[in-house]
Design a protein around this motif. Sequence first.
Motif, PDB file in Angstrom:
ATOM      1  N   THR A 199       0.851  -1.187   0.000  1.00  0.00           N
ATOM      2  CA  THR A 199       0.000   0.000   0.000  1.00  0.00           C
ATOM      3  C   THR A 199       0.886   1.237   0.000  1.00  0.00           C
ATOM      4  OG1 THR A 199      -1.725  -1.176   1.223  1.00  0.00           O
ATOM      5  CG2 THR A 199      -1.835   1.226   1.219  1.00  0.00           C
ATOM      6  N   VAL A 200       0.829   1.995  -1.070  1.00  0.00           N
ATOM      7  CA  VAL A 200       1.642   3.209  -1.211  1.00  0.00           C
ATOM      8  C   VAL A 200       0.778   4.416  -0.872  1.00  0.00           C
ATOM      9  CG1 VAL A 200       2.962   4.632  -2.813  1.00  0.00           C
ATOM     10  CG2 VAL A 200       3.071   2.143  -2.991  1.00  0.00           C
ATOM     11  N   LEU A 201       1.226   5.214   0.092  1.00  0.00           N
ATOM     12  CA  LEU A 201       0.464   6.380   0.526  1.00  0.00           C
ATOM     13  C   LEU A 201       0.970   7.643  -0.164  1.00  0.00           C
ATOM     14  CD1 LEU A 201       0.144   5.741   4.380  1.00  0.00           C
ATOM     15  CD2 LEU A 201      -1.300   4.908   2.510  1.00  0.00           C
ATOM     16  N   VAL A 202       0.029   8.414  -0.703  1.00  0.00           N
ATOM     17  CA  VAL A 202       0.329   9.709  -1.324  1.00  0.00           C
ATOM     18  C   VAL A 202      -0.289  10.784  -0.444  1.00  0.00           C
ATOM     19  CG1 VAL A 202       0.086  11.140  -3.376  1.00  0.00           C
ATOM     20  CG2 VAL A 202       0.269   8.645  -3.606  1.00  0.00           C
ATOM     21  N   ASP A 203       0.531  11.651   0.122  1.00  0.00           N
ATOM     22  CA  ASP A 203       0.077  12.667   1.061  1.00  0.00           C
ATOM     23  C   ASP A 203      -0.718  13.751   0.328  1.00  0.00           C
ATOM     24  OD1 ASP A 203      -0.225  14.733   2.920  1.00  0.00           O
ATOM     25  OD2 ASP A 203       1.737  14.388   3.826  1.00  0.00           O
ATOM     26  N   GLY A 204      -2.051  13.762   0.507  1.00  0.00           N
ATOM     27  CA  GLY A 204      -2.896  14.733  -0.183  1.00  0.00           C
ATOM     28  C   GLY A 204      -2.620  16.162   0.210  1.00  0.00           C
ATOM     29  N   ARG A 205      -2.305  16.389   1.478  1.00  0.00           N
ATOM     30  CA  ARG A 205      -2.041  17.762   1.926  1.00  0.00           C
ATOM     31  C   ARG A 205      -0.798  18.327   1.255  1.00  0.00           C
ATOM     32  NH1 ARG A 205      -2.261  17.087   7.006  1.00  0.00           N
ATOM     33  NH2 ARG A 205      -4.278  18.022   7.393  1.00  0.00           N
ATOM     34  N   ARG A 206       0.244  17.522   1.172  1.00  0.00           N
ATOM     35  CA  ARG A 206       1.478  17.986   0.532  1.00  0.00           C
ATOM     36  C   ARG A 206       1.318  18.092  -0.977  1.00  0.00           C
ATOM     37  NH1 ARG A 206       6.443  14.831   1.488  1.00  0.00           N
ATOM     38  NH2 ARG A 206       7.449  16.766   0.866  1.00  0.00           N
ATOM     39  N   LEU A 207       0.514  17.201  -1.556  1.00  0.00           N
ATOM     40  CA  LEU A 207       0.288  17.270  -2.993  1.00  0.00           C
ATOM     41  C   LEU A 207      -0.486  18.537  -3.368  1.00  0.00           C
ATOM     42  CD1 LEU A 207       0.935  15.558  -5.485  1.00  0.00           C
ATOM     43  CD2 LEU A 207      -1.296  14.458  -5.229  1.00  0.00           C
TER      44      LEU A 207
END
Length: 338
Positions: A199-207
């Motif tokens: 499971t790869v997490l993409v940080d929405g806040r930083r994106l």
Amino acid sequence: MAETELVCANRECRIAQGGRCVEGHDELAKCLYYGKEPEGGDQDEGDDDQEATDPFDGVLLPDALPLDSRRADRVLASLPSRMIGVIGVHDSGKTSVIAGLFDLFQLGSVAHAMFAGSSTLHGLEKICHDARVASERDEPHSERTKRGEVRFYHFDVLRDGLLQSVLIADRSGEEYEEVADLTANATAMFELRRADVITVLVDGRRLASSRDRADVMGAIPLIIQGMVENGAFARKPNLAIVLTKDDAVQASPRKDQVQRDFLAIIDGIRDAFASHFGEFGSFVTSASPKNANVVRGAGLAEMLEFWMKPGAEPQGTRLRHSSGRVFDGLMFEEAKRG
């Protein structure tokens, strides 16, 4: 005439030292304790000593904190199990995802799965505490995962009549980031070699941040590439790509750009690494929203549904060795036995 010894049955009274009654009586004859010996004085002291030396004869319960690799192995051997490797840079929301999923189970079934127990119950409760009202925090918070050996959160689920264990790996995000710089850092990551789902997490806040966007989009493919080059994914696991902190994304004026960037990340990973994974899935979550108007745990049920999907069986390769002898060319032929 010999002086009368002052004694009192009240152990806290010091009349023998100062001549004053601890009960406040001027006439000592009116005190119920004066003139009496303390009951079982020497015997009690002896009993205390005896109790101090008696061996513990109760039942030692496990601490129910996150498991190390050795204890995780025992769980994997006891029931049909799913090992989940969660990859994310620092503060990408890994702990919030685990805590949010555990909180959902306390409300009922999740993705047709009922919570059926945990050997890490205290650990799960600890990471959930700071996101609850009882913590008295102004907004939800998750404790940062410390660097060091990987730990595993465990729960059992009953799904479609089958009891299964789920183990979620918890490793510091900085350690995964270091794989991008030195692929050999992935060698000791047991949770990746054994994982059924990555499971790869993409940080929405930083994106959603114009300052951090490029780092987020560049770091994730490099981390996966470093792991692939080091052979970390031996089992060809399924791959879940998860956008976290969607509450921050929805509150951002750049939310449309974030959605396009997230799709670009998914397509880039699929194009570059499709042969190293089984099934791909993508999810948008708000595990621990700071906005009270956003549903806590949004998207986690769909993610769990994907986690529970069976992956491809590990494929073995038959190796043939030849020493140059004639016997190496002989084939076995089945024959009926009389």
